[in-house]
Scaffold this motif. Structure first.
Motif, PDB file in Angstrom:
ATOM      1  N   MET A 360     -53.279 -52.026  12.548  1.00 56.29           N
ATOM      2  CA  MET A 360     -51.949 -51.437  12.735  1.00 56.29           C
ATOM      3  C   MET A 360     -51.637 -50.445  11.626  1.00 56.29           C
ATOM      4  SD  MET A 360     -50.688 -52.450  15.565  1.00 56.29           S
ATOM      5  CE  MET A 360     -49.198 -51.524  15.250  1.00 56.29           C
ATOM      6  N   THR A 361     -52.079 -50.729  10.414  1.00 55.99           N
ATOM      7  CA  THR A 361     -51.865 -49.797   9.304  1.00 55.99           C
ATOM      8  C   THR A 361     -52.622 -48.494   9.537  1.00 55.99           C
ATOM      9  OG1 THR A 361     -51.535 -51.618   7.740  1.00 55.99           O
ATOM     10  CG2 THR A 361     -52.107 -49.475   6.809  1.00 55.99           C
ATOM     11  N   ARG A 362     -53.862 -48.599  10.024  1.00 52.07           N
ATOM     12  CA  ARG A 362     -54.637 -47.389  10.342  1.00 52.07           C
ATOM     13  C   ARG A 362     -53.932 -46.556  11.408  1.00 52.07           C
ATOM     14  NH1 ARG A 362     -59.546 -50.629  10.435  1.00 52.07           N
ATOM     15  NH2 ARG A 362     -59.697 -50.374  12.700  1.00 52.07           N
ATOM     16  N   LEU A 363     -53.486 -47.203  12.465  1.00 52.47           N
ATOM     17  CA  LEU A 363     -52.811 -46.477  13.550  1.00 52.47           C
ATOM     18  C   LEU A 363     -51.512 -45.850  13.057  1.00 52.47           C
ATOM     19  CD1 LEU A 363     -53.371 -49.039  16.448  1.00 52.47           C
ATOM     20  CD2 LEU A 363     -54.430 -46.790  16.240  1.00 52.47           C
ATOM     21  N   GLU A 364     -50.819 -46.543  12.195  1.00 53.92           N
ATOM     22  CA  GLU A 364     -49.557 -46.014  11.670  1.00 53.92           C
ATOM     23  C   GLU A 364     -49.781 -44.736  10.867  1.00 53.92           C
ATOM     24  OE1 GLU A 364     -45.702 -47.469   8.991  1.00 53.92           O
ATOM     25  OE2 GLU A 364     -47.517 -48.710   9.087  1.00 53.92           O
ATOM     26  N   HIS A 365     -50.907 -44.678  10.190  1.00 55.31           N
ATOM     27  CA  HIS A 365     -51.192 -43.498   9.355  1.00 55.31           C
ATOM     28  C   HIS A 365     -52.071 -42.461  10.055  1.00 55.31           C
ATOM     29  CE1 HIS A 365     -49.923 -46.452   6.273  1.00 55.31           C
ATOM     30  NE2 HIS A 365     -49.475 -45.367   5.650  1.00 55.31           N
ATOM     31  N   GLY A 366     -52.236 -42.627  11.376  1.00 53.29           N
ATOM     32  CA  GLY A 366     -52.996 -41.644  12.137  1.00 53.29           C
ATOM     33  C   GLY A 366     -54.482 -41.670  11.873  1.00 53.29           C
ATOM     34  N   LYS A 367     -55.001 -42.802  11.429  1.00 54.34           N
ATOM     35  CA  LYS A 367     -56.418 -42.909  11.088  1.00 54.34           C
ATOM     36  C   LYS A 367     -57.138 -43.932  11.966  1.00 54.34           C
ATOM     37  CE  LYS A 367     -55.584 -41.609   6.259  1.00 54.34           C
ATOM     38  NZ  LYS A 367     -55.701 -42.034   4.846  1.00 54.34           N
ATOM     39  N   GLY A 368     -56.599 -44.182  13.140  1.00 51.42           N
ATOM     40  CA  GLY A 368     -57.211 -45.144  14.040  1.00 51.42           C
ATOM     41  C   GLY A 368     -58.485 -44.622  14.669  1.00 51.42           C
ATOM     42  N   SER A 369     -59.272 -45.545  15.195  1.00 51.61           N
ATOM     43  CA  SER A 369     -60.521 -45.166  15.859  1.00 51.61           C
ATOM     44  C   SER A 369     -60.380 -45.349  17.368  1.00 51.61           C
ATOM     45  CB  SER A 369     -61.680 -46.019  15.339  1.00 51.61           C
ATOM     46  OG  SER A 369     -61.454 -47.386  15.631  1.00 51.61           O
ATOM     47  N   GLN A 370     -61.377 -44.907  18.103  1.00 52.00           N
ATOM     48  CA  GLN A 370     -61.317 -44.887  19.554  1.00 52.00           C
ATOM     49  C   GLN A 370     -61.164 -46.287  20.156  1.00 52.00           C
ATOM     50  OE1 GLN A 370     -61.313 -41.868  21.056  1.00 52.00           O
ATOM     51  NE2 GLN A 370     -60.827 -42.833  23.015  1.00 52.00           N
ATOM     52  N   ASP A 371     -61.753 -47.280  19.492  1.00 52.45           N
ATOM     53  CA  ASP A 371     -61.753 -48.625  20.071  1.00 52.45           C
ATOM     54  C   ASP A 371     -60.712 -49.557  19.454  1.00 52.45           C
ATOM     55  OD1 ASP A 371     -62.921 -48.777  17.618  1.00 52.45           O
ATOM     56  OD2 ASP A 371     -64.569 -50.113  18.236  1.00 52.45           O
ATOM     57  N   ASP A 372     -59.797 -49.025  18.644  1.00 54.21           N
ATOM     58  CA  ASP A 372     -58.824 -49.881  17.957  1.00 54.21           C
ATOM     59  C   ASP A 372     -57.889 -50.613  18.915  1.00 54.21           C
ATOM     60  OD1 ASP A 372     -59.630 -49.747  15.370  1.00 54.21           O
ATOM     61  OD2 ASP A 372     -58.238 -48.167  14.760  1.00 54.21           O
ATOM     62  N   ILE A 373     -57.464 -49.945  19.975  1.00 51.67           N
ATOM     63  CA  ILE A 373     -56.521 -50.568  20.903  1.00 51.67           C
ATOM     64  C   ILE A 373     -57.170 -51.755  21.607  1.00 51.67           C
ATOM     65  CG2 ILE A 373     -55.092 -50.226  22.955  1.00 51.67           C
ATOM     66  CD1 ILE A 373     -54.759 -47.316  22.107  1.00 51.67           C
ATOM     67  N   ASP A 374     -58.379 -51.541  22.117  1.00 54.65           N
ATOM     68  CA  ASP A 374     -59.081 -52.641  22.780  1.00 54.65           C
ATOM     69  C   ASP A 374     -59.404 -53.759  21.794  1.00 54.65           C
ATOM     70  OD1 ASP A 374     -59.011 -51.367  25.213  1.00 54.65           O
ATOM     71  OD2 ASP A 374     -60.963 -50.397  24.952  1.00 54.65           O
ATOM     72  N   LYS A 375     -59.685 -53.383  20.561  1.00 56.50           N
ATOM     73  CA  LYS A 375     -59.979 -54.390  19.535  1.00 56.50           C
ATOM     74  C   LYS A 375     -58.737 -55.232  19.244  1.00 56.50           C
ATOM     75  CE  LYS A 375     -62.733 -52.935  16.417  1.00 56.50           C
ATOM     76  NZ  LYS A 375     -63.268 -52.211  15.237  1.00 56.50           N
ATOM     77  N   LEU A 376     -57.579 -54.578  19.191  1.00 60.58           N
ATOM     78  CA  LEU A 376     -56.322 -55.302  18.986  1.00 60.58           C
ATOM     79  C   LEU A 376     -56.076 -56.306  20.112  1.00 60.58           C
ATOM     80  CD1 LEU A 376     -53.692 -52.664  17.748  1.00 60.58           C
ATOM     81  CD2 LEU A 376     -54.340 -54.766  16.576  1.00 60.58           C
ATOM     82  N   LEU A 377     -56.248 -55.845  21.347  1.00 59.01           N
ATOM     83  CA  LEU A 377     -56.025 -56.725  22.494  1.00 59.01           C
ATOM     84  C   LEU A 377     -57.013 -57.892  22.498  1.00 59.01           C
ATOM     85  CD1 LEU A 377     -55.332 -54.065  25.278  1.00 59.01           C
ATOM     86  CD2 LEU A 377     -53.667 -55.573  24.167  1.00 59.01           C
ATOM     87  N   ASP A 378     -58.248 -57.626  22.107  1.00 57.37           N
ATOM     88  CA  ASP A 378     -59.253 -58.677  22.046  1.00 57.37           C
ATOM     89  C   ASP A 378     -58.877 -59.718  20.983  1.00 57.37           C
ATOM     90  OD1 ASP A 378     -61.882 -59.788  22.817  1.00 57.37           O
ATOM     91  OD2 ASP A 378     -62.433 -59.271  20.768  1.00 57.37           O
ATOM     92  N   MET A 379     -58.398 -59.249  19.846  1.00 57.00           N
ATOM     93  CA  MET A 379     -57.960 -60.175  18.794  1.00 57.00           C
ATOM     94  C   MET A 379     -56.795 -61.038  19.270  1.00 57.00           C
ATOM     95  SD  MET A 379     -58.071 -57.921  15.313  1.00 57.00           S
ATOM     96  CE  MET A 379     -59.613 -57.358  14.612  1.00 57.00           C
ATOM     97  N   CYS A 380     -55.847 -60.406  19.952  1.00 56.39           N
ATOM     98  CA  CYS A 380     -54.697 -61.156  20.473  1.00 56.39           C
ATOM     99  C   CYS A 380     -55.153 -62.233  21.454  1.00 56.39           C
ATOM    100  CB  CYS A 380     -53.706 -60.211  21.149  1.00 56.39           C
ATOM    101  SG  CYS A 380     -52.828 -59.116  20.000  1.00 56.39           S
ATOM    102  N   ASP A 381     -56.114 -61.896  22.307  1.00 63.10           N
ATOM    103  CA  ASP A 381     -56.645 -62.880  23.259  1.00 63.10           C
ATOM    104  C   ASP A 381     -57.299 -64.057  22.545  1.00 63.10           C
ATOM    105  OD1 ASP A 381     -55.790 -61.471  25.435  1.00 63.10           O
ATOM    106  OD2 ASP A 381     -57.710 -60.476  25.813  1.00 63.10           O
ATOM    107  N   ASN A 382     -57.933 -63.786  21.418  1.00 60.06           N
ATOM    108  CA  ASN A 382     -58.619 -64.846  20.678  1.00 60.06           C
ATOM    109  C   ASN A 382     -57.672 -65.697  19.841  1.00 60.06           C
ATOM    110  OD1 ASN A 382     -61.721 -64.815  20.938  1.00 60.06           O
ATOM    111  ND2 ASN A 382     -61.197 -62.644  20.792  1.00 60.06           N
TER     112      ASN A 382
END
Length: 444
Positions: A360-382
């Motif tokens: 979330m910090t990376r995304l907030e600062h515009g430094k996110g990667s292509q797979d960050d959103i799916d990675k976030l959702l995967d973490m939430c599922d786990n």
């Protein structure tokens, strides 16, 4: 729209010295306790069960049913613990209630204790609110001096004492078993269940842990009857509640209304969204509940309707955000909070909240990667359903719901900082010059 309000718990808030025993007694204070003491404990418990009141702390479990689930009396002590550790971001109902009218809580504790066979009750208060702690202590002393607490309460033969305990300030202690461990002097961490507190809670004795507002509603139920209580609210979410509106509304504050009122009606009561702006998203029950948008304005704010719409009524902490706010920034702040407040006992929450905060910090600062959103959702599922208590689940709710409704903002976090897309000064409730003037600073 003001006829939708039900000033019951809040009716004395504007009275001069509303916190004093004399003021409370002038407004039928402790009449319900006198009435309860003429009834059997079983009859008092039955009246609460008949009212169908559901816990006001967020989970919505029927209060009377919770009491009846306690292990049967065996001659040993039984306890009532009031969870006053109000820590959910955006929640502000229990603190003002205890500050403005502590005696309605104390009377509720006395009646509830009589119903479950408890002779020593505890109010576990968030330690930072020292002013409320002092007011509760003063109110307990007033009640004891007047004969509403102590031995042989009002000549009934019943005994009751109340201990007001100040915690050390930990969000995890809002979880009932972590609260009990803290009350016993241990580190506040959730216990493995079963056994549940009703069987082995405080000091391994049968214990009922209830929210402030749940217990404070008991005097009204006893004095006016279960049918009176059920005449408000909805069929499955009876009664009233305090709704806390904060954020980008014209007049934020506490609004006591029947359960089932809509956000559209509450916004009307609060004067609407601040002038020149429009609603973007809001939380129905604090930051741990999935966010809602403008399409949910007419969802009845009761336990079942909100759940059917994909969120939780929770503590009725209605945080309102207009179009100037970045969803990514708001969720990042909440994620940071949950990561900080995780007790670290279980791996899914301890590790999951840490890594979600990094993304979330990376995304907030515009430094996110292509797979960050799916990675976030995967973490939430786990994390969801696998953490030791509800804190892990709470940390996932704002993330998954925000991605559901505002995925494009998360995608923008791969290349543009949120401060560029949503300048912070535009979402400020108070201008910087106002803040400096109010603090005594003078600008050139």
């Amino acid at each position: 729209m003001t006829d939708t309000l039900t000033p019951i718990l809040t009716r004395l808030w504007d009275a001069p010295e509303s916190w004093k025993l004399s003021t409370y007694e002038q407004h039928e204070g402790y009449q319900a306790l006198r009435q309860a003491l003429t009834m059997t404990p079983e009859a008092v418990l039955g009246a609460v069960k008949d009212s169908s009141i559901r816990g006001r702390g967020g989970a919505g479990f029927p209060t009377g049913l919770k009491w009846s689930f306690m292990a049967p009396p065996d001659g040993g002590p039984r306890y009532l613990v009031v969870n006053a550790d109000e820590s959910e971001p955006g929640t502000c109902k229990d603190i003002p209630l205890m500050m403005a009218n502590p005696h309605v809580l104390i009377e509720g504790v006395a009646i509830s204790s009589y119903a479950i066979g408890c002779e020593k009750a505890f109010i576990y208060l968030r330690g930072e609110v020292v002013h409320v702690y002092r007011r509760l202590l003063q109110a307990v002393e007033e009640a004891r001096a007047a004969g509403y607490l102590g031995e042989n309460v009002l000549g009934s033969g019943a005994t009751l004492d109340i201990v007001v305990h100040a915690g050390a300030g930990a969000y995890i202690c809002g979880e009932e078993t972590a609260l009990l461990d803290s009350l016993e002097g241990r580190r506040g961490q959730p216990r493995l269940k079963p056994p549940f507190p009703g069987a082995a809670g405080l000091y391994a004795r049968p214990t009922s842990v209830n929210n402030v507002e749940s217990i404070a509603s008991v005097p009204g139920i006893i004095r006016n009857g279960a049918d009176w209580f059920k005449s408000m609210g909805t069929e499955k979410s009876t009664g009233f509640g305090i709704f806390s509106l904060s954020g980008h509304v014209a007049n934020p504050g506490q609004f006591e209304a029947p359960l089932g009122i809509t956000m559209r009606e509450l916004l009307d009561l609060a004067g609407g969204i601040r002038e020149g702006h429009r609603l973007k998203f809001w939380t129905p029950g604090g930051s741990s509940t999935p966010i809602f948008t403008e399409e949910h304005l007419d969802v009845p704010l009761d336990f079942d309707s909100v759940a059917a719409a994909g969120s939780m009524l929770g503590t009725r902490a209605l945080q309102v955000f207009d179009e100037t706010v970045s969803v990514v920034r708001a969720v990042a702040r909440w994620t940071e909070f949950y990561q900080h407040e995780s007790c670290g006992k279980c791996t899914p929450c301890r590790e999951g909240t840490y890594w979600m905060r990094q993304i979330m910090t990376r995304l907030e600062h515009g430094k996110g990667s292509q797979d960050d959103i799916d990675k976030l959702l995967d973490m939430c599922d786990n994390i969801l359903g696998r953490a030791f208590c509800a804190l892990g689940d709470a940390a996932t709710s704002p993330i998954t719901s925000a991605i559901k409704y505002f995925r494009e903002e998360f995608e923008a976090g791969m290349h543009t900082p949120v401060d560029v897309l949503f300048p912070p000064e535009k979402s400020m409730l108070f201008a910087a010059s106002d803040t400096k003037e109010s603090s005594g600073m003078v600008t050139a």
